[in-house]
Design an enzyme around this catalytic site. Structure first.
Site, PDB file in Angstrom:
ATOM      1  N   TYR A 182       0.020  -1.037  10.351  1.00  0.00           N
ATOM      2  CA  TYR A 182      -0.338  -1.597   9.039  1.00  0.00           C
ATOM      3  C   TYR A 182       0.811  -1.415   8.059  1.00  0.00           C
ATOM      4  CZ  TYR A 182      -3.072  -1.665   4.619  1.00  0.00           C
ATOM      5  OH  TYR A 182      -3.564  -1.901   3.346  1.00  0.00           O
TER       6      TYR A 182
ATOM      7  N   HIS B  38     -12.704   3.540   4.175  1.00  0.00           N
ATOM      8  CA  HIS B  38     -11.849   4.599   3.640  1.00  0.00           C
ATOM      9  C   HIS B  38     -12.709   5.789   3.238  1.00  0.00           C
ATOM     10  CE1 HIS B  38      -8.978   1.166   3.012  1.00  0.00           C
ATOM     11  NE2 HIS B  38      -8.145   2.089   3.406  1.00  0.00           N
TER      12      HIS B  38
ATOM     13  N   LYS C 187       3.116  -4.241   6.085  1.00  0.00           N
ATOM     14  CA  LYS C 187       3.269  -4.243   4.627  1.00  0.00           C
ATOM     15  C   LYS C 187       4.753  -4.183   4.238  1.00  0.00           C
ATOM     16  CE  LYS C 187      -0.984  -4.479   3.189  1.00  0.00           C
ATOM     17  NZ  LYS C 187      -1.454  -5.621   2.416  1.00  0.00           N
TER      18      LYS C 187
ATOM     19  N   SER D 165       0.840  -1.194   0.000  1.00  0.00           N
ATOM     20  CA  SER D 165       0.000   0.000   0.000  1.00  0.00           C
ATOM     21  C   SER D 165       0.878   1.248   0.000  1.00  0.00           C
ATOM     22  CB  SER D 165      -0.874   0.008   1.258  1.00  0.00           C
ATOM     23  OG  SER D 165      -1.524   1.254   1.393  1.00  0.00           O
ATOM     24  N   SER D 166       0.304   2.364  -0.416  1.00  0.00           N
ATOM     25  CA  SER D 166       1.067   3.616  -0.485  1.00  0.00           C
ATOM     26  C   SER D 166       1.443   4.129   0.904  1.00  0.00           C
ATOM     27  CB  SER D 166       0.234   4.685  -1.203  1.00  0.00           C
ATOM     28  OG  SER D 166      -0.999   4.874  -0.529  1.00  0.00           O
ATOM     29  N   CYS D 167       0.820   3.579   1.943  1.00  0.00           N
ATOM     30  CA  CYS D 167       1.120   4.074   3.302  1.00  0.00           C
ATOM     31  C   CYS D 167       2.486   3.610   3.786  1.00  0.00           C
ATOM     32  CB  CYS D 167       0.040   3.645   4.272  1.00  0.00           C
ATOM     33  SG  CYS D 167       0.105   1.909   4.642  1.00  0.00           S
TER      34      CYS D 167
HETATM   35  N1  NDP Z   1      -8.702  -0.623  -0.207  1.00  0.00           N
HETATM   36  C1  NDP Z   1      -7.669   0.156  -0.447  1.00  0.00           C
HETATM   37  O1  NDP Z   1      -7.792   1.400  -0.552  1.00  0.00           O
HETATM   38  C2  NDP Z   1      -6.311  -0.435  -0.614  1.00  0.00           C
HETATM   39  C3  NDP Z   1      -6.065  -1.807  -0.448  1.00  0.00           C
HETATM   40  N2  NDP Z   1      -4.788  -2.285  -0.621  1.00  0.00           N
HETATM   41  C4  NDP Z   1      -4.486  -3.711  -0.413  1.00  0.00           C
HETATM   42  O2  NDP Z   1      -5.267  -4.532  -1.276  1.00  0.00           O
HETATM   43  C5  NDP Z   1      -5.542  -5.776  -0.628  1.00  0.00           C
HETATM   44  C6  NDP Z   1      -7.032  -6.018  -0.602  1.00  0.00           C
HETATM   45  O3  NDP Z   1      -7.676  -4.912  -0.017  1.00  0.00           O
HETATM   46  P1  NDP Z   1      -9.278  -4.770  -0.120  1.00  0.00           P
HETATM   47  O4  NDP Z   1      -9.772  -5.628  -1.221  1.00  0.00           O
HETATM   48  O5  NDP Z   1      -9.577  -3.319  -0.115  1.00  0.00           O
HETATM   49  O6  NDP Z   1      -9.731  -5.392   1.271  1.00  0.00           O
HETATM   50  P2  NDP Z   1     -11.135  -6.061   1.656  1.00  0.00           P
HETATM   51  O7  NDP Z   1     -11.307  -5.794   3.102  1.00  0.00           O
HETATM   52  O8  NDP Z   1     -12.193  -5.656   0.696  1.00  0.00           O
HETATM   53  O9  NDP Z   1     -10.842  -7.631   1.433  1.00  0.00           O
HETATM   54  C7  NDP Z   1      -9.925  -8.272   2.267  1.00  0.00           C
HETATM   55  C8  NDP Z   1     -10.017  -9.751   2.012  1.00  0.00           C
HETATM   56  O10 NDP Z   1      -9.081 -10.389   2.852  1.00  0.00           O
HETATM   57  C9  NDP Z   1      -9.674 -11.562   3.356  1.00  0.00           C
HETATM   58  N3  NDP Z   1      -9.149 -11.853   4.692  1.00  0.00           N
HETATM   59  C10 NDP Z   1      -8.988 -10.986   5.722  1.00  0.00           C
HETATM   60  N4  NDP Z   1      -8.514 -11.651   6.794  1.00  0.00           N
HETATM   61  C11 NDP Z   1      -8.384 -12.955   6.424  1.00  0.00           C
HETATM   62  C12 NDP Z   1      -7.963 -14.141   7.077  1.00  0.00           C
HETATM   63  N5  NDP Z   1      -7.573 -14.138   8.355  1.00  0.00           N
HETATM   64  N6  NDP Z   1      -7.957 -15.301   6.375  1.00  0.00           N
HETATM   65  C13 NDP Z   1      -8.357 -15.322   5.092  1.00  0.00           C
HETATM   66  N7  NDP Z   1      -8.764 -14.245   4.397  1.00  0.00           N
HETATM   67  C14 NDP Z   1      -8.780 -13.075   5.077  1.00  0.00           C
HETATM   68  C15 NDP Z   1     -11.181 -11.314   3.429  1.00  0.00           C
HETATM   69  O11 NDP Z   1     -11.813 -12.570   3.237  1.00  0.00           O
HETATM   70  P3  NDP Z   1     -13.371 -12.851   3.574  1.00  0.00           P
HETATM   71  O12 NDP Z   1     -14.169 -11.898   2.757  1.00  0.00           O
HETATM   72  O13 NDP Z   1     -13.567 -14.291   3.157  1.00  0.00           O
HETATM   73  O14 NDP Z   1     -13.516 -12.656   5.064  1.00  0.00           O
HETATM   74  C16 NDP Z   1     -11.389 -10.336   2.282  1.00  0.00           C
HETATM   75  O15 NDP Z   1     -11.823 -11.024   1.147  1.00  0.00           O
HETATM   76  C17 NDP Z   1      -4.926  -5.687   0.762  1.00  0.00           C
HETATM   77  O16 NDP Z   1      -3.642  -6.283   0.744  1.00  0.00           O
HETATM   78  C18 NDP Z   1      -4.796  -4.188   0.980  1.00  0.00           C
HETATM   79  O17 NDP Z   1      -3.734  -3.894   1.886  1.00  0.00           O
HETATM   80  C19 NDP Z   1      -3.738  -1.477  -0.958  1.00  0.00           C
HETATM   81  C20 NDP Z   1      -3.957  -0.126  -1.130  1.00  0.00           C
HETATM   82  C21 NDP Z   1      -5.226   0.472  -0.959  1.00  0.00           C
HETATM   83  C1  F7E Z   2      -5.217   3.155   1.570  1.00  0.00           C
HETATM   84  C2  F7E Z   2      -4.720   3.845   2.838  1.00  0.00           C
HETATM   85  O1  F7E Z   2      -5.810   4.235   3.638  1.00  0.00           O
HETATM   86  C3  F7E Z   2      -5.485   4.677   4.935  1.00  0.00           C
HETATM   87  O2  F7E Z   2      -4.922   5.943   4.867  1.00  0.00           O
HETATM   88  P1  F7E Z   2      -5.773   7.214   4.456  1.00  0.00           P
HETATM   89  O3  F7E Z   2      -5.708   7.372   3.002  1.00  0.00           O
HETATM   90  O4  F7E Z   2      -5.371   8.360   5.306  1.00  0.00           O
HETATM   91  O5  F7E Z   2      -7.220   6.742   4.923  1.00  0.00           O
HETATM   92  P2  F7E Z   2      -8.686   7.299   4.724  1.00  0.00           P
HETATM   93  O6  F7E Z   2      -9.141   6.999   3.343  1.00  0.00           O
HETATM   94  O7  F7E Z   2      -9.481   6.714   5.844  1.00  0.00           O
HETATM   95  O8  F7E Z   2      -8.598   8.899   4.980  1.00  0.00           O
HETATM   96  C4  F7E Z   2      -8.107   9.737   4.015  1.00  0.00           C
HETATM   97  C5  F7E Z   2      -8.390  11.178   4.442  1.00  0.00           C
HETATM   98  O9  F7E Z   2      -9.809  11.410   4.306  1.00  0.00           O
HETATM   99  C6  F7E Z   2     -10.299  12.069   5.455  1.00  0.00           C
HETATM  100  N1  F7E Z   2     -11.730  11.805   5.630  1.00  0.00           N
HETATM  101  C7  F7E Z   2     -12.701  12.755   5.548  1.00  0.00           C
HETATM  102  N2  F7E Z   2     -13.923  12.225   5.806  1.00  0.00           N
HETATM  103  C8  F7E Z   2     -13.698  10.877   6.021  1.00  0.00           C
HETATM  104  C9  F7E Z   2     -14.585   9.823   6.356  1.00  0.00           C
HETATM  105  O10 F7E Z   2     -15.821   9.974   6.505  1.00  0.00           O
HETATM  106  N3  F7E Z   2     -14.010   8.571   6.475  1.00  0.00           N
HETATM  107  C10 F7E Z   2     -12.660   8.370   6.316  1.00  0.00           C
HETATM  108  N4  F7E Z   2     -12.158   7.133   6.443  1.00  0.00           N
HETATM  109  N5  F7E Z   2     -11.782   9.393   6.054  1.00  0.00           N
HETATM  110  C11 F7E Z   2     -12.313  10.628   5.905  1.00  0.00           C
HETATM  111  C12 F7E Z   2      -9.425  11.496   6.565  1.00  0.00           C
HETATM  112  O11 F7E Z   2      -9.500  12.319   7.719  1.00  0.00           O
HETATM  113  C13 F7E Z   2      -8.062  11.511   5.898  1.00  0.00           C
HETATM  114  O12 F7E Z   2      -7.510  12.803   5.953  1.00  0.00           O
HETATM  115  C14 F7E Z   2      -4.472   3.861   5.663  1.00  0.00           C
HETATM  116  O13 F7E Z   2      -4.958   3.721   6.962  1.00  0.00           O
HETATM  117  C15 F7E Z   2      -4.240   2.609   4.932  1.00  0.00           C
HETATM  118  O14 F7E Z   2      -5.355   1.763   4.976  1.00  0.00           O
HETATM  119  C16 F7E Z   2      -3.874   2.899   3.557  1.00  0.00           C
HETATM  120  O15 F7E Z   2      -2.901   2.393   3.040  1.00  0.00           O
END
Ligand code: NDP
Ligand code: F7E
Length: 309
Positions: free
Chosen positions: A137, A180, A141, A108-110
């Site tokens: 987190y 998010h 990563k 992830s970008s974090c």
């Molecule tokens: N969302 C975002 O903005 C970003 C996401 N990513 C990365 O992309 C990947 C997927 O993220 P995203 O699709 O958003 O996440 P979701 O929360 O939508 O999906 C996560 C998945 O992981 C599975 N999972 C979690 N815990 C377990 C476990 N203990 N055993 C087996 N499976 C597990 C869940 O399975 P089940 O549904 O069966 O419980 C689910 O399908 C991650 O690596 C995340 O870090 C990177 C950057 C940004």
């Molecule tokens: C993908 C990335 O996502 C996470 O990082 P993040 O980008 O900071 O996460 P975020 O999407 O929750 O917030 C982005 C910004 O948005 C603002 N904000 C406003 N209003 C809402 C609101 O209602 N909800 C949320 N969540 N944020 C809000 C919030 O205050 C912040 O300034 C990592 O933990 C990690 O998971 C990671 O790698």
């Protein structure tokens, strides 16, 4: 990847995993192994060992993780560290033990320093302090990246690490606290419009900047890199374009047709001021995103309406 290859897609029900699944099916792959977390808890070392010994997948997409927004990351700090380390350690190690031809780890970008120069180049990893709210987190990563690199160095494992920017799209998480920003604001503006609320609360100052990539674009990039990228070093995936949270809120407000006001809640954290990805390495390889933000928000909103309203 050969069309009849056995592919293990970890996290297939998630936003990213389901997008990768759609992409693999569209490309003609049918031997895709999937398990829900109830069927196979990837934190369970013995269960993962038995699974890999039985299935012996040839390719692995590791899209399973504990994922959440800024408040979730900052609330469940130990869980984000433990669960992601456990999942990664088990899947990466067993991929090596059973001779997986290629594994893709999703970071992830974090992972980049909070105040690194922008846009973020892959070489900025570990050059400064991390953003506090998602440090656990991010450390998990970073450990995953280093594990893939170390297995490549010691055992010549073909493990690659990709670093997506903030993602959104079909099957996103719309939890009011743990989601998010983009899905959270879709839900907030929809509910405010439905309930005729006079204002929508946006967390933080609205001044942080974020980049957003539609999950099906990410899946396309993951497939492209699985086919075309075998280097040791991590690679960024994004659009290379960002905007302020305030401008994102105004865009979502427009798409949903909400006419009330925004109210900024400064008691909530801003997090990283900016994390724009340098995607020149990816562009040089020949991949570029297709879905622009306004179109993506419309697609995500329609998915939200279809699933949750
Ligand atoms: N969302 C975002 O903005 C970003 C996401 N990513 C990365 O992309 C990947 C997927 O993220 P995203 O699709 O958003 O996440 P979701 O929360 O939508 O999906 C996560 C998945 O992981 C599975 N999972 C979690 N815990 C377990 C476990 N203990 N055993 C087996 N499976 C597990 C869940 O399975 P089940 O549904 O069966 O419980 C689910 O399908 C991650 O690596 C995340 O870090 C990177 C950057 C940004
Ligand atoms: C993908 C990335 O996502 C996470 O990082 P993040 O980008 O900071 O996460 P975020 O999407 O929750 O917030 C982005 C910004 O948005 C603002 N904000 C406003 N209003 C809402 C609101 O209602 N909800 C949320 N969540 N944020 C809000 C919030 O205050 C912040 O300034 C990592 O933990 C990690 O998971 C990671 O790698």
């Amino acid at each position: 990847m050969e069309k009849n290859a056995k592919i293990y897609l970890a996290g297939h029900r998630g936003m990213v995993g389901s997008a990768i699944h759609r992409k693999l099916v569209k490309e003609g792959y049918s031997n895709i192994i999937t398990k829900t977390s109830s069927e196979l808890d990837l934190r369970n070392q013995q269960a993962v060992t038995s699974f890999f010994e039985l299935e012996k997948p040839e390719y692995v997409f590791l899209a399973a993780a504990k994922v959440g927004g800024i408040i979730a990351n900052n609330t469940y700090r130990a869980d984000f560290l433990y669960e992601n380390l456990a999942i990664q350690n088990n899947v990466i190690h067993q991929s090596y033990k059973t001779g997986v031809k290629k594994l893709m780890f999703l970071g992830s970008s974090c992972i980049y320093p909070k105040l690194a120069p922008q846009p973020l180049k892959e070489d900025y990893l570990l050059t400064g302090l991390l953003e506090e709210t998602n440090e656990p987190y991010a450390i998990a990563k970073i450990a995953g990246i280093k594990m893939c690199d170390a297995y490549r160095d010691q055992y010549a494992s073909n493990f690659i690490s990709v670093m997506p920017t903030n993602l959104y799209g079909y099957n996103d998480n719309y939890h009011p606290q743990n989601s998010h920003v983009l899905p959270a604001l879709i839900r907030k503006f929809h509910e405010a419009k439905t309930n005729s609320s006079t204002e929508v609360v946006v967390w933080g100052s609205g001044s942080p900047m974020r980049e957003f990539l539609f999950a099906d674009d990410l899946a396309d990039a993951c497939y492209f890199l699985m086919e075309n990228y075998d280097e040791r070093h991590l690679i960024n995936i994004g659009t290379g374009v960002d905007l302020t949270i305030k401008d994102l809120a105004l865009l979502i407000k427009k798409v949903i047709g909400y006419e009330g006001d925004l109210k900024f809640d400064s008691t909530k954290p801003d997090g990283t001021p900016r994390k724009l990805m340098d995607v020149s390495k990816l562009h040089q390889l020949g991949w570029k995103h297709k879905i622009e933000l306004e179109e993506g928000i419309q697609l995500a909103y329609h998915d939200f309406l279809a699933k949750y309203v």
